[in-house]
Design an enzyme around this catalytic site. Structure first.
Site, PDB file in Angstrom:
ATOM      1  N   SER A 127      39.879  32.922  54.639  1.00 54.42           N
ATOM      2  CA  SER A 127      39.374  31.698  55.261  1.00 54.42           C
ATOM      3  C   SER A 127      40.038  31.473  56.611  1.00 54.42           C
ATOM      4  CB  SER A 127      39.650  30.485  54.366  1.00 54.42           C
ATOM      5  OG  SER A 127      38.991  30.590  53.135  1.00 54.42           O
TER       6      SER A 127
HETATM    7  N1  SAH Z   1      41.265  31.651  49.256  1.00 51.03           N
HETATM    8  C1  SAH Z   1      40.876  32.907  49.851  1.00 51.03           C
HETATM    9  C2  SAH Z   1      39.434  32.870  50.310  1.00 51.03           C
HETATM   10  C3  SAH Z   1      38.741  34.134  49.960  1.00 51.03           C
HETATM   11  S1  SAH Z   1      36.977  34.109  50.084  1.00 51.03           S
HETATM   12  C4  SAH Z   1      41.823  33.310  50.959  1.00 51.03           C
HETATM   13  O1  SAH Z   1      42.719  32.515  51.313  1.00 51.03           O
HETATM   14  O2  SAH Z   1      41.734  34.422  51.460  1.00 51.03           O
HETATM   15  C5  SAH Z   1      36.495  33.484  48.498  1.00 51.03           C
HETATM   16  C6  SAH Z   1      36.834  34.323  47.292  1.00 51.03           C
HETATM   17  O3  SAH Z   1      36.217  33.690  46.172  1.00 51.03           O
HETATM   18  C7  SAH Z   1      36.297  35.753  47.313  1.00 51.03           C
HETATM   19  O4  SAH Z   1      37.355  36.661  47.151  1.00 51.03           O
HETATM   20  C8  SAH Z   1      35.316  35.798  46.135  1.00 51.03           C
HETATM   21  O5  SAH Z   1      35.302  37.048  45.454  1.00 51.03           O
HETATM   22  C9  SAH Z   1      35.867  34.701  45.233  1.00 51.03           C
HETATM   23  N2  SAH Z   1      34.914  34.139  44.277  1.00 51.03           N
HETATM   24  C10 SAH Z   1      33.604  33.827  44.460  1.00 51.03           C
HETATM   25  N3  SAH Z   1      33.066  33.336  43.317  1.00 51.03           N
HETATM   26  C11 SAH Z   1      34.074  33.328  42.387  1.00 51.03           C
HETATM   27  C12 SAH Z   1      34.143  32.957  41.001  1.00 51.03           C
HETATM   28  N4  SAH Z   1      33.084  32.492  40.324  1.00 51.03           N
HETATM   29  N5  SAH Z   1      35.331  33.108  40.372  1.00 51.03           N
HETATM   30  C13 SAH Z   1      36.427  33.591  41.014  1.00 51.03           C
HETATM   31  N6  SAH Z   1      36.409  33.967  42.318  1.00 51.03           N
HETATM   32  C14 SAH Z   1      35.255  33.844  42.998  1.00 51.03           C
END
Ligand code: SAH
Length: 202
Positions: free
Chosen positions: A51
């Site tokens: 993010s």
């Molecule tokens: N908090 C992260 C943001 C990563 S992007 C950071 O600081 O880098 C969002 C993430 O959510 C992705 O890795 C994606 O695989 C995950 N995601 C999406 N749907 C999800 C679900 N139902 N359960 C767990 N993770 C999920």
């Protein structure tokens, strides 16, 4: 990076201090390391993104983290958001549905010494019932609707911060008022990678 966040209106000194303290370059793919302190999202493994710092700061401010809070994060991704929560004194439970990212980020957070972050490989749409209730819950992927299990796993007075919508998401802050009542605030628009059901072993 912190100056840019202040410029965009982030004024919570504890959050800014945490973002100054956690080195973001450890959480990026090596191709993007030189851009680590720009206020931008970047690609990480499994077609996901780390993010943007403004988004991390914005969601973290809404959570109002207190030392010792039990915090559930849905969407571990790079681990950067989890590290910021831990730097603020939270006990973090973070869930990822991409197996490759789960293993990679769990290893990284262990190597960096984040002992108060526990990683789980599963579909976060069901929350993490065995560790509930949580003082705070943060979702870092764009959810079409608010999953009911997440509301159910909030402690009384607990806060859920979740971006809701299809192509564009509205940030929602949901506070649990009682066993059956929730107060909802609709905030600004963001764009997140999609919140998906089930797990992926690719
Ligand atoms: N908090 C992260 C943001 C990563 S992007 C950071 O600081 O880098 C969002 C993430 O959510 C992705 O890795 C994606 O695989 C995950 N995601 C999406 N749907 C999800 C679900 N139902 N359960 C767990 N993770 C999920």
């Amino acid at each position: 990076m912190v100056d840019a966040l202040r410029h965009r209106g982030i004024s919570d000194e504890a959050v800014l201090a945490a973002m100054a303290a956690v080195p973001r370059h450890f959480f990026l793919d090596k191709d993007f390391v030189e851009h680590a302190y720009e206020d931008k999202a970047f690609p990480i493994a499994c077609d996901q993104t780390i993010s943007q710092p403004f988004t991390v700061a914005y969601q973290t401010v809404l959570l109002n983290i207190k030392n010792g809070d039990r915090v559930l994060e849905i969407g571990t991704g790079s681990g950067y958001q989890a590290a910021i929560l831990a730097a603020l004194g939270a006990k973090v439970f973070t869930v990822e549905r991409q197996e490759g990212l789960y293993f990679q980020t769990k290893k990284l957070l262990d190597e960096l010494g984040f002992k108060t972050v526990k990683c789980f490989f599963r579909d976060g749409s069901k929350g993490l019932a065995e560790k509930a209730p949580f003082d705070k819950i943060i979702v870092t992927a764009g959810a079409p609707v608010v999953p009911e299990p997440l509301k159910a796993q909030l402690a009384m007075g607990g806060i859920l911060v979740i971006p809701v919508g299809e192509s564009v998401q509205r940030m929602m802050k949901i506070t649990r008022i009682s066993a059956t009542e929730f107060q909802e605030e609709r905030l600004e628009n963001f764009r997140f990678v999609p919140f998906l059901e089930g797990v992926s072993r690719k």
